[in-house]
Scaffold this active site. Sequence first.
Site, PDB file in Angstrom:
ATOM      1  N   ASP A 189      -8.619   6.675   7.263  1.00 34.02           N
ATOM      2  CA  ASP A 189      -7.503   6.015   6.609  1.00 34.02           C
ATOM      3  C   ASP A 189      -7.375   6.091   5.150  1.00 34.02           C
ATOM      4  O   ASP A 189      -8.210   5.779   4.527  1.00 34.02           O
ATOM      5  CB  ASP A 189      -7.640   4.504   6.927  1.00 34.02           C
ATOM      6  N   LYS A 224      -0.301   1.154  13.146  1.00 33.35           N
ATOM      7  CA  LYS A 224      -1.272   0.155  12.852  1.00 33.35           C
ATOM      8  C   LYS A 224      -0.772  -0.658  11.722  1.00 33.35           C
ATOM      9  O   LYS A 224      -0.681  -0.303  10.631  1.00 33.35           O
ATOM     10  CB  LYS A 224      -2.703   0.934  12.328  1.00 33.35           C
ATOM     11  N   LYS A 267       0.290   3.299   8.849  1.00 28.00           N
ATOM     12  CA  LYS A 267      -0.301   2.149   8.959  1.00 28.00           C
ATOM     13  C   LYS A 267       0.494   1.408   7.882  1.00 28.00           C
ATOM     14  O   LYS A 267       0.765   1.784   6.729  1.00 28.00           O
ATOM     15  CB  LYS A 267      -1.919   2.327   8.371  1.00 28.00           C
TER      16      LYS A 267
END
Length: 303
Positions: free
Chosen positions: A149, A248, A212
């Site tokens: 991430d 996400k 995300k």
Amino acid sequence: MEHRHNRAEEISKYDEALALYDTDIDDADIHAEVTDLLAAKQAENDTQEVKKFLFSCIDLTTLKTTDSAESVMRFTERVNAFAATYPDLSSVAAICVWPNMAGVVHDTCEVEDVRLACVAGGFPSSQTFTEVKVAETALALHDGADEIDIVISVGEFLAGDYETMCDEIEELKSTCGDRHLKVILETGALGSMANVMKASILAMYSGADFIKTSTGKLTPAATPEAALVMCRAIKEYHARTGRRVGFKPAGGINTVADAVAYYTIVKETLGAEWLTPGLFRLGTSRLANLLLSEITGEETKFF
């Protein structure tokens, strides 16, 4: 002069990509649309089946300054214990930790289907040298990370330097190879839903496997408005390219109702194909006990 010419071509490449999409988005319109959507559809998704699914989509996360090898080992051992304690429930999707803790999770986790995710690339600010971001990512992958991430270079994006932002994502995706790269937009810092749309498109064109919302380190973090815009970007990108990119939400997911709201947005915008841990994740830790309490019908503080 040739360098400047090439740079202009690179910038126009990204502007060209953005021009394929409607990025003229009004924040008030998005707020009204998501409010109406949730009012009409959220209640029907407040079910045990949905809550069990949401639990299986959690990236169980510990990103504290005080994390240590010992605390992360204990954190991971709770996931091992969960599989034995609740054999009829699917476990969380992943354990998400600092990059230097990848080896601890890799050596401790005994649950085959739980992925190992690491934040990297100068998380959470993304303010460091690209070479450092690449090295940190590579080290986390070497120690066993399945997923990385990272945060976009928010400052470069806001300054209109799409080339720097996108080149970096491409380089980090190249480092990841076939392992997933989740790209965090830090939507609360982008200033408008139009910018959320633009950042979503550019991240996907640069190789993001997931987009995300947030690091959880800035306020506001995830919002239903940002989720709606990002899911629409994913849908349009898929229609144009055939490539499915995951979504996400992370940061500020404090209640089961919050999680059901994001489920509803994904279901209504992207459809059932995206309702799988392979394409939908929730970045949170506190939600795990809340969902487990509602699933079991009694207050549970397992994690």
